[in-house]
Design a protein around this motif. Structure first.
Motif, PDB file in Angstrom:
ATOM      1  N   LYS A 339      -8.534  -2.399  -1.260  1.00  0.00           N
ATOM      2  CA  LYS A 339      -9.219  -2.103  -0.008  1.00  0.00           C
ATOM      3  C   LYS A 339      -8.715  -0.774   0.558  1.00  0.00           C
ATOM      4  CE  LYS A 339      -8.198  -6.223   1.797  1.00  0.00           C
ATOM      5  NZ  LYS A 339      -8.258  -7.379   2.720  1.00  0.00           N
ATOM      6  N   TYR A 346      -6.767  -0.143   6.557  1.00  0.00           N
ATOM      7  CA  TYR A 346      -6.056  -0.621   5.380  1.00  0.00           C
ATOM      8  C   TYR A 346      -5.039   0.449   5.003  1.00  0.00           C
ATOM      9  CZ  TYR A 346     -10.214  -3.598   5.077  1.00  0.00           C
ATOM     10  OH  TYR A 346     -11.245  -4.464   5.352  1.00  0.00           O
ATOM     11  N   THR A 380      -8.948  -5.324   9.684  1.00  0.00           N
ATOM     12  CA  THR A 380      -7.651  -4.800   9.286  1.00  0.00           C
ATOM     13  C   THR A 380      -6.790  -5.957   8.816  1.00  0.00           C
ATOM     14  OG1 THR A 380      -5.823  -3.348   9.956  1.00  0.00           O
ATOM     15  CG2 THR A 380      -6.590  -4.969  11.580  1.00  0.00           C
ATOM     16  N   THR A 381      -5.557  -5.649   8.407  1.00  0.00           N
ATOM     17  CA  THR A 381      -4.674  -6.629   7.790  1.00  0.00           C
ATOM     18  C   THR A 381      -3.252  -6.396   8.271  1.00  0.00           C
ATOM     19  OG1 THR A 381      -4.091  -5.237   5.900  1.00  0.00           O
ATOM     20  CG2 THR A 381      -6.136  -6.526   5.723  1.00  0.00           C
ATOM     21  N   ASP A 396      -3.332  -2.446   0.183  1.00  0.00           N
ATOM     22  CA  ASP A 396      -4.101  -3.617   0.591  1.00  0.00           C
ATOM     23  C   ASP A 396      -5.017  -4.073  -0.529  1.00  0.00           C
ATOM     24  OD1 ASP A 396      -3.844  -4.704   3.374  1.00  0.00           O
ATOM     25  OD2 ASP A 396      -3.909  -2.561   3.861  1.00  0.00           O
TER      26      ASP A 396
END
Length: 429
Positions: A339, A346, A380-381, A396
């Motif tokens: 990603k 990311y 998002t992460t 990611d």
């Protein structure tokens, strides 16, 4: 080495068992810990001194688990290979005063957690799970894994235009589930949950309880090539990373592999068990110190550390192809996705991408690329948070799914094992 179909399906079968045993973040970390214990890991307490001996260890705090394996010959400055994920999923969570009702129906007062697809929680059989905090300061897991609650949708006869005008749900008025008939009495729900957990209601002083879909995961399709499951975002990644870490225990590794499964990713990660908190950094620092290291050793270790942040991503949707980037169409059973977002939603950059693609190629795992359509902001992460907070290279990745944030999501049945194989290659290379 290529991935054998037999092992692919065996891994997915185990994922199904993991999801079934993990209706809440607290159950998820307990399930992960159980698998690690079988691989020789042991729990250490944050309040006690740690030793620097080789072997596997883990820390539990609430809905988060940090686990690591110290191989033979590891030095204080040995870098880490981190697999990051999160244990929480969007859902309905019980409020501090849960007993309510209207028009002769008994209901449970819930608050929306994260960003759930509200309509996916309608007319669905729901159980309750989580933890109860007792008067002596201990906690007790509770899991009522049978039909208990339901959020009933308004009949079409009373909303004639719903199919033409769309369904509109008020988050406060329309999402409170029913669980019975008759008079509302304060304490009913907690007394019931306490009995299910084997304690009395008077012992319970606090709770973190949530609704979950009681329909079990299932293989889908003519050839059973798809998997429908609750909480795939992000228990699929937690399970893959746990499996990878357990599989390398006992190996002679160049890095120290780490599982970092956080809570509260779905609402910003700002908690003592979230990626914004100090938990991971504290564990890494204490691990260095336990092996005789100091600040300089810690900085050297982090300089060589890489983190793979694994979270679910979007497969191309056959009914909404125009919502995706026209040149990036991740597909189910196509392998893990890398990603990328140049605005750092990311954390993937060229160097991180190179590390993960090399890990995939080493074991014959196919991989794909994901970017969002420019007209639509992406999610998002924990990846950017981890990269910024700890100053480490982060990439990611994830598995492409449909129906993200639904009460029930859909993936390819082969992808869970493909991700786990790539993660194992990443931490043992």
């Amino acid at each position: 080495m290529s991935v054998h179909p037999h092992f692919t399906r065996a891994h997915t079968d185990d994922l199904v068992s993991f999801v079934q045993a993990s209706p809440s973040p607290y159950h998820a970390v307990a399930s992960a810990a159980e698998r690690l214990e079988k691989a020789g890991f042991r729990q250490v307490q944050e309040t006690e001194a740690w030793d620097g001996e080789k072997g596997g260890r883990y820390v539990l705090r609430g809905g988060a688990i940090i686990a690591w394996y110290v191989p033979e010959g590891a030095r204080p400055e040995t870098p880490f290979r981190i697999m990051g994920a999160h244990t929480d999923s969007p859902n309905l969570r019980v409020k501090p005063r849960p007993d309510m009702g209207s028009a002769g129906w008994r209901q449970i007062a819930v608050e929306l957690y994260g960003g759930p697809l509200l309509n996916s929680w309608l007319d669905r059989d729901l159980g309750l799970s989580g933890r109860l905090t007792l008067r002596d300061g201990t906690s007790r897991l509770v899991n009522v894994d049978r039909p208990l609650l339901r959020v009933p949708q308004l009949a079409i006869h009373l909303d004639r235009g719903v199919n033409d005008n769309g369904l509109t749900l008020d988050k406060q008025r329309h999402m409170q589930p029913v669980w019975g008939l008759g008079k509302v009495t304060d304490g009913d729900l907690i007394d019931f949950l306490a009995e299910e957990a084997g304690v009395t209601g008077s012992e319970v002083t606090g709770w973190d309880v949530m609704a979950h879909d009681v329909q079990p995961p299932a293989y889908l399709g003519r050839d059973r090539e798809l998997l429908a499951s609750p909480r795939m975002d992000n228990l699929l990644s937690v399970h893959a990373a746990t499996s990878a870490l357990a599989a390398v225990a006992g190996q002679d590794l160049a890095y120290i592999p780490v599982l970092a499964a956080f809570d509260h990713e779905e609402n910003g990660s700002e908690s003592d068990t979230g990626a914004q908190g100090p938990l991971l950094g504290n564990v890494l620092e204490r691990s260095v110190h336990a092996r005789g290291g100091d600040y300089e050793h810690r900085q050297r270790a982090l300089a060589g550390t890489v983190c793979v942040s694994s979270d679910s991503g979007h497969a191309v949707h056959p009914n909404y192809v125009e919502r995706h980037d026209p040149t990036h169409h991740p597909r189910a059973n196509g392998g893990p996705i890398l990603k990328t977002n140049v605005n750092q939603r990311y954390a993937t950059d060229g160097s991180g991408r190179g590390i993960f693609t090399a890990a995939c190629e080493r074991v014959g795992v196919p991989f794909q690329h994901f970017v969002s359509n420019n007209s639509m902001p992406c999610g998002t992460t924990i990846g950017p948070i981890t990269a910024a907070r700890h100053g480490i290279t982060t990439v990611d990745v994830g598995v492409a799914i449909l129906s993200m944030h639904s009460a029930r999501e859909l993936s390819g049945a082969d992808d869970p094992h493909l991700l786990a194989s790539a993660l194992k290659s990443f931490i043992e290379s």
